[in-house]
Write a protein that holds these residues in place. Structure first.
Motif, PDB file in Angstrom:
ATOM      1  N   SER A 172     -10.334   6.533  -0.399  1.00 30.56           N
ATOM      2  CA  SER A 172     -10.095   5.142  -0.952  1.00 30.56           C
ATOM      3  C   SER A 172      -9.438   5.298  -2.191  1.00 30.56           C
ATOM      4  O   SER A 172      -9.942   5.944  -3.327  1.00 30.56           O
ATOM      5  CB  SER A 172     -11.488   4.447  -1.337  1.00 30.56           C
ATOM      6  OG  SER A 172     -11.378   3.352  -2.010  1.00 30.56           O
ATOM      7  N   THR A 182      -0.048  -0.446  -4.897  1.00 31.29           N
ATOM      8  CA  THR A 182      -1.567  -0.252  -4.745  1.00 31.29           C
ATOM      9  C   THR A 182      -1.724   1.456  -4.465  1.00 31.29           C
ATOM     10  O   THR A 182      -1.020   1.928  -3.687  1.00 31.29           O
ATOM     11  CB  THR A 182      -2.099  -0.950  -3.403  1.00 31.29           C
ATOM     12  OG1 THR A 182      -1.834  -2.682  -3.816  1.00 31.29           O
ATOM     13  CG2 THR A 182      -3.499  -0.757  -3.245  1.00 31.29           C
ATOM     14  N   PHE A 213       0.832  -1.148   0.059  1.00 30.24           N
ATOM     15  CA  PHE A 213      -0.015   0.023   0.017  1.00 30.24           C
ATOM     16  C   PHE A 213       1.057   1.100  -0.038  1.00 30.24           C
ATOM     17  O   PHE A 213       1.472   1.609   0.958  1.00 30.24           O
ATOM     18  CB  PHE A 213      -1.017  -0.012   1.008  1.00 30.24           C
ATOM     19  CG  PHE A 213      -2.216   0.912   0.916  1.00 30.24           C
ATOM     20  CD1 PHE A 213      -3.233   0.485   0.043  1.00 30.24           C
ATOM     21  CD2 PHE A 213      -2.289   2.140   1.436  1.00 30.24           C
ATOM     22  CE1 PHE A 213      -4.142   1.158  -0.258  1.00 30.24           C
ATOM     23  CE2 PHE A 213      -3.403   2.887   1.226  1.00 30.24           C
ATOM     24  CZ  PHE A 213      -4.295   2.526   0.457  1.00 30.24           C
ATOM     25  N   HIS A 262      -5.211  -6.269   1.128  1.00 28.72           N
ATOM     26  CA  HIS A 262      -5.748  -4.961   1.758  1.00 28.72           C
ATOM     27  C   HIS A 262      -6.974  -5.047   2.031  1.00 28.72           C
ATOM     28  O   HIS A 262      -7.694  -4.547   2.959  1.00 28.72           O
ATOM     29  CB  HIS A 262      -5.468  -3.927   0.678  1.00 28.72           C
ATOM     30  CG  HIS A 262      -6.465  -3.726  -0.408  1.00 28.72           C
ATOM     31  ND1 HIS A 262      -5.885  -4.453  -1.510  1.00 28.72           N
ATOM     32  CD2 HIS A 262      -7.596  -3.258  -0.867  1.00 28.72           C
ATOM     33  CE1 HIS A 262      -6.951  -4.453  -2.464  1.00 28.72           C
ATOM     34  NE2 HIS A 262      -7.973  -3.824  -2.075  1.00 28.72           N
ATOM     35  N   ILE A 297      -7.083   1.426   4.229  1.00 27.23           N
ATOM     36  CA  ILE A 297      -6.734   2.045   2.958  1.00 27.23           C
ATOM     37  C   ILE A 297      -7.387   3.272   2.776  1.00 27.23           C
ATOM     38  O   ILE A 297      -7.294   4.189   1.485  1.00 27.23           O
ATOM     39  CB  ILE A 297      -7.289   1.038   1.915  1.00 27.23           C
ATOM     40  CG1 ILE A 297      -8.687   1.011   2.096  1.00 27.23           C
ATOM     41  CG2 ILE A 297      -6.570  -0.279   2.058  1.00 27.23           C
ATOM     42  CD1 ILE A 297      -9.413   0.170   0.644  1.00 27.23           C
TER      43      ILE A 297
END
Length: 552
Positions: A89, A59, A12, A352, A411
């Protein structure tokens, strides 16, 4: 090193390089900080590669809705009522042709910084995967970076039609967007959308609820859901062209593949059309699909996907086995369900969307995931995915803000990940070092052993039926063989692994009174007898594994 076993490391991106430990709940970018693309230095990338990793999935690269104000850089501001969390998001895209400004040191040069990241990653011998989010976009989607001559999504729509094959969105004509929440959200003016667009999770009315993907709108690929899902694919829907051009745009930046979010919510006919066009230009590009319906697996592989998530099969089964809800024979059943497409199934234990193994919502201890890691990594030739922090036993037990205390790494919020910060500062706990050492060994065995990357697999459980917390299988390629045995129990045990005559015939194994075996996890050498329908005695540590290598 064998090259055809993909080991994918999901990162992430905004969290990975962030060393700020303020961690204020619902904190802003200024308060909690944010990782940058430049944090992936050649040294950092080499450390990732040293774990046996072949591909990095960065990501959250493409620009998405956020509550952070970037208007000084010419980036439109998002209304906070329709943004989940301060950071937002990464699956609510606001511009398919842009890079998330949070990730840039110099916001005006964010695309150049991404191009440099791709170059550095390639120089480290790694391949680059990014997200492609095809099913939905942020409610305030507006591209400021689209190439000249490209029409924006919805720009030519007729919103008086709830469905039109050439519209990019679905509409609720004559109805204003009236969700369950306050449309002001602390701002002076409310968010207004009229007519309302359909919401991303196939919510075709103007009033999405708390559990709907209310921050997103559904893209229209020519399927008339108002008429029961009838497809209108001739002429080609406008959305097909637009989305294929976006794939080609990112492929031209040098990315090596796409992880396609909620791929099954987009018709397979589109994927067949788009992947064909992309692979014609970029033959080596990889498509990984998030598909949860096993009945659709073969349709989506036939439509051009290289790999699909094995979530409802292998992931759910291994989770149940780890938690004591099923015995190990369920693993056999799980791989048999997809045996005809086994090389296309992506195995994972964390990502995630899922809870961390070490969280109190899952196993409560990262060590309980070690037997499942060995199975996921070594059972087949197919790809393995690891989520950053998993290799240190990250707990995911922070209450970050919008995400809340749910056993997942957020996230939606600006945050930093405890185990990753400690690892960067070389202050790992003894427990984290132990978990990392095993992950590092297992991932490198998966990446380098010919029997794993190229060999055939033989499940031994059908002749070892008395064992419910242990699992054993053989792998073989050429003259190299592995006997892999794992213990899901938290007490030591000895497993007398019967190797049937059929395994000798199927794998072309030679019977021998004394064969030298090396445990690849410890380096210890021992002698064992290898005979048809006889057993090999294996001592197993609690939550442990042995990987015996021997000449076949």
């Amino acid at each position: 090193m064998a090259s055809n076993k993909i080991i994918l490391y999901q990162i992430f991106t905004r969290l990975y390089g962030n060393r700020n430990t303020t961690r204020k709940e619902n904190g802003s970018l200024a308060e909690n900080g944010c990782g940058k693309m430049k944090d992936f230095t050649p040294t950092a990338l080499q450390k990732i590669k040293a774990m046996g990793v072949s591909h990095i999935w960065y990501t959250g690269i493409i620009r998405h809705a956020t509550q952070t104000d970037y208007t000084q850089f010419g980036i439109p501001r998002n209304h906070s009522a329709i943004v989940k969390g301060k950071a937002g998001s990464p699956y609510a895209i606001t511009d398919y042709y842009d890079v998330d400004p949070d990730l840039a040191v110099d916001v005006d040069k964010r695309m150049q910084e991404f191009e440099a990241l791709v170059e550095r990653t390639h120089q480290a011998g790694l391949k680059v995967i990014i997200d492609f989010v095809p099913n939905h976009v942020a409610r305030q989607y507006h591209s400021i970076c689209k190439p000249a001559g490209v029409k924006d999504l919805g720009e030519e729509d007729n919103p008086q039609n709830g469905f039109d094959p050439q519209n990019n969105f679905y509409y609720c004509p004559g109805q204003r967007f009236t969700p369950y929440f306050d449309l002001y959200h602390g701002e002076s003016e409310p968010y207004v959308e009229e007519p309302a667009k359909a919401t991303g999770n196939d919510c075709f009315h103007n009033a999405p609820g708390m559990n709907d993907w209310y921050e997103t709108v559904k893209l229209n690929y020519g399927v008339d859901y108002y008429a029961g899902g009838v497809g209108h694919f001739d002429p080609i829907p406008n959305t097909w062209d637009k989305m294929t051009d976006i794939l080609l745009f990112w492929a031209s930046k040098g990315v090596d593949g796409f992880r396609c979010d909620m791929a099954e919510m987009v018709p397979a006919a589109f994927w067949n059309w788009a992947t064909d066009k992309v692979k014609y230009r970029y033959p080596d590009i990889v498509f990984i699909g998030e598909v949860y319906n096993p009945a659709e697996y073969r349709n989506y592989l036939g439509a051009g996907f290289d790999y699909l998530y094995d979530k409802v099969g292998m992931y759910d089964t291994l989770r149940d086995v780890m938690c004591g809800h099923q015995g190990t024979h369920a693993i056999t059943n799980a791989w048999q369900q997809t045996d005809d497409i086994r090389n296309h199934m992506l195995y994972f234990l964390e990502n995630h969307d899922e809870q961390r193994i070490a969280s109190q919502f899952f196993a409560g201890d990262a060590r309980k995931g070690i037997p499942a890691l060995v199975v996921s990594a070594l059972l087949q030739q197919n790809p393995l995915m690891i989520y950053f922090g998993q290799e240190y036993g990250e707990k995911g037990m922070d209450q970050e803000g919008f995400s809340g205390l749910d056993g997942r790494t957020t996230i939606f919020d600006y945050w930093s990940v405890d185990s990753i910060v400690r690892a960067a500062n070389r202050k790992c706990t003894i427990h984290e070092k132990y978990v990392f050492d095993i992950y590092n060994k297992v991932m490198n065995i998966a990446a380098s052993e010919k029997a794993v990357a190229e060999g055939v697999s033989f499940d031994l459980m059908y002749v070892n039926g008395d064992y419910q917390r242990q699992y054993a299988f053989l792998r073989k390629a050429g003259s190299e063989a592995l006997l892999v045995v794992v213990n899901f129990d938290d007490i030591p045990t000895t497993m007398d692994v019967t190797i049937p005559a059929h395994a000798f015939d199927y794998l072309n194994l030679k019977e021998r009174k004394s064969v030298k075996v090396v445990d690849l996890l410890t380096g210890k050498e021992i002698k064992r007898t290898l005979q048809r329908d006889c057993y090999v005695s294996v001592d197993l540590e609690p939550l442990g594994a042995v990987i015996f290598k021997f000449k076949a």
